[in-house]
Design an enzyme around this catalytic site. Structure first.
Site, PDB file in Angstrom:
ATOM      1  N   SER A 149       0.858  -1.182   0.000  1.00 22.21           N
ATOM      2  CA  SER A 149       0.000   0.000   0.000  1.00 22.21           C
ATOM      3  C   SER A 149       0.894   1.231   0.000  1.00 22.21           C
ATOM      4  O   SER A 149       2.078   1.146   0.374  1.00 22.21           O
ATOM      5  CB  SER A 149      -0.891  -0.001   1.249  1.00 22.21           C
ATOM      6  N   TYR A 162      -2.942  -0.194  10.690  1.00 21.28           N
ATOM      7  CA  TYR A 162      -2.931  -0.629   9.289  1.00 21.28           C
ATOM      8  C   TYR A 162      -1.590  -0.285   8.647  1.00 21.28           C
ATOM      9  O   TYR A 162      -0.998  -1.114   7.932  1.00 21.28           O
ATOM     10  CB  TYR A 162      -4.074   0.047   8.533  1.00 21.28           C
TER      11      TYR A 162
END
Length: 258
Positions: A149, A162
């Protein structure tokens, strides 16, 4: 040297396992690999959702198999890997896409949610990659692609756990490449930016956020799922045979811009 460029990217006949592929990014990547010639194994926890996704891809002409199992259960992972190898064929390509997001203030973040996020986003990558690599190593070849990501590099409010998981996946990708490169495996990552998906629909619909994001992104738009397919095919094909331990950020330039 006379290299057929089309052959470099041809995935005909190769078996590709894509985790978390009943919807969103995983489904888009499975669709792309199928169109490039792969026999695609769809995965998810819910058999009905996996079956629905498989029907769509079969109707489009792809060769698709269903393998619902929980990627956070190491025993289930090993059994599913054995079954794929026995019933479908040797796994040539693995895309570790399964993941989740749980937002919240870090000082109030529940311990059980932290562990849920770590198990889903990090442990699963270790479990599935290890099980598949044990099959690939004796064959001397294999492609593993981990979905990272932009949060492997950047932080945002309310998503520190996260971000921690995606930073871990980035470094696990590099470690896999180091340990398994000598066996003929290439292990790389794709780092998506902000994409229009079901999970991001609230952000897409938030006018203020969308305006901020588009202004922050050099390409001046949200990502479309199709934007990820080219990077996946490249990393899954012979075109990337000397690419190892790299993260390709498909983010419209977000990680390049302050």
């Amino acid at each position: 040297m006379n290299t057929n460029i089309a052959n470099l990217f041809d995935l005909s006949g190769r078996v590709a396992l894509v985790t978390g592929s009943s919807a969103g990014i995983g489904f888009a990547l499975a669709r792309g690999l199928g169109r490039a010639g792969s026999r695609v194994v769809l995965n998810g926890r819910q058999p009905d959702r996996v079956a629905g996704a498989a029907r769509i891809l079969r109707d489009e002409g792809s060769s698709v198999f269903e393998m619902p199992f929980d990627v956070t259960d190491s025993n289930a992972v090993r059994m599913a890997t054995d079954r794929i190898e026995a019933d479908i064929g040797p796994i040539d390509i693995l895309i570790n896409n399964a993941g989740m997001q749980r937002r919240g203030p870090l000082e109030e973040y529940p311990e059980e949610t932290w562990h849920e996020l770590m198990t889903t986003n990090v442990d699963s990558v270790f479990y599935v990659s290890q099980a598949v690599a044990r099959k690939m190593i004796p064959r001397g070849r294999g492609k593993i692609i981990n979905i990272c990501s932009v949060q492997s590099e950047l932080g945002r409010p309310s998503i520190a756990p996260y971000t921690a998981t995606k930073g871990a996946v980035k470094m696990l990708t590099k470690g896999m490449a180091i340990d398994w490169g000598k066996h003929g495996l290439q292990v790389n990552g794709i780092g998506p930016g902000y994409f229009k998906t079901e999970l991001n629909q609230a952000l897409v619909d938030d006018e203020a956020f969308s305006e901020w994001l588009i202004g922050r992104t050099p390409s001046r738009r949200w990502g479309e799922l199709e934007d990820l397919i080219g990077a996946a095919i490249f990393l899954a094909s012979n075109a990337s045979n000397f690419v190892n331990g790299q993260i390709i950020y498909v983010d419209g330039g977000v990680t390049a811009s302050l």
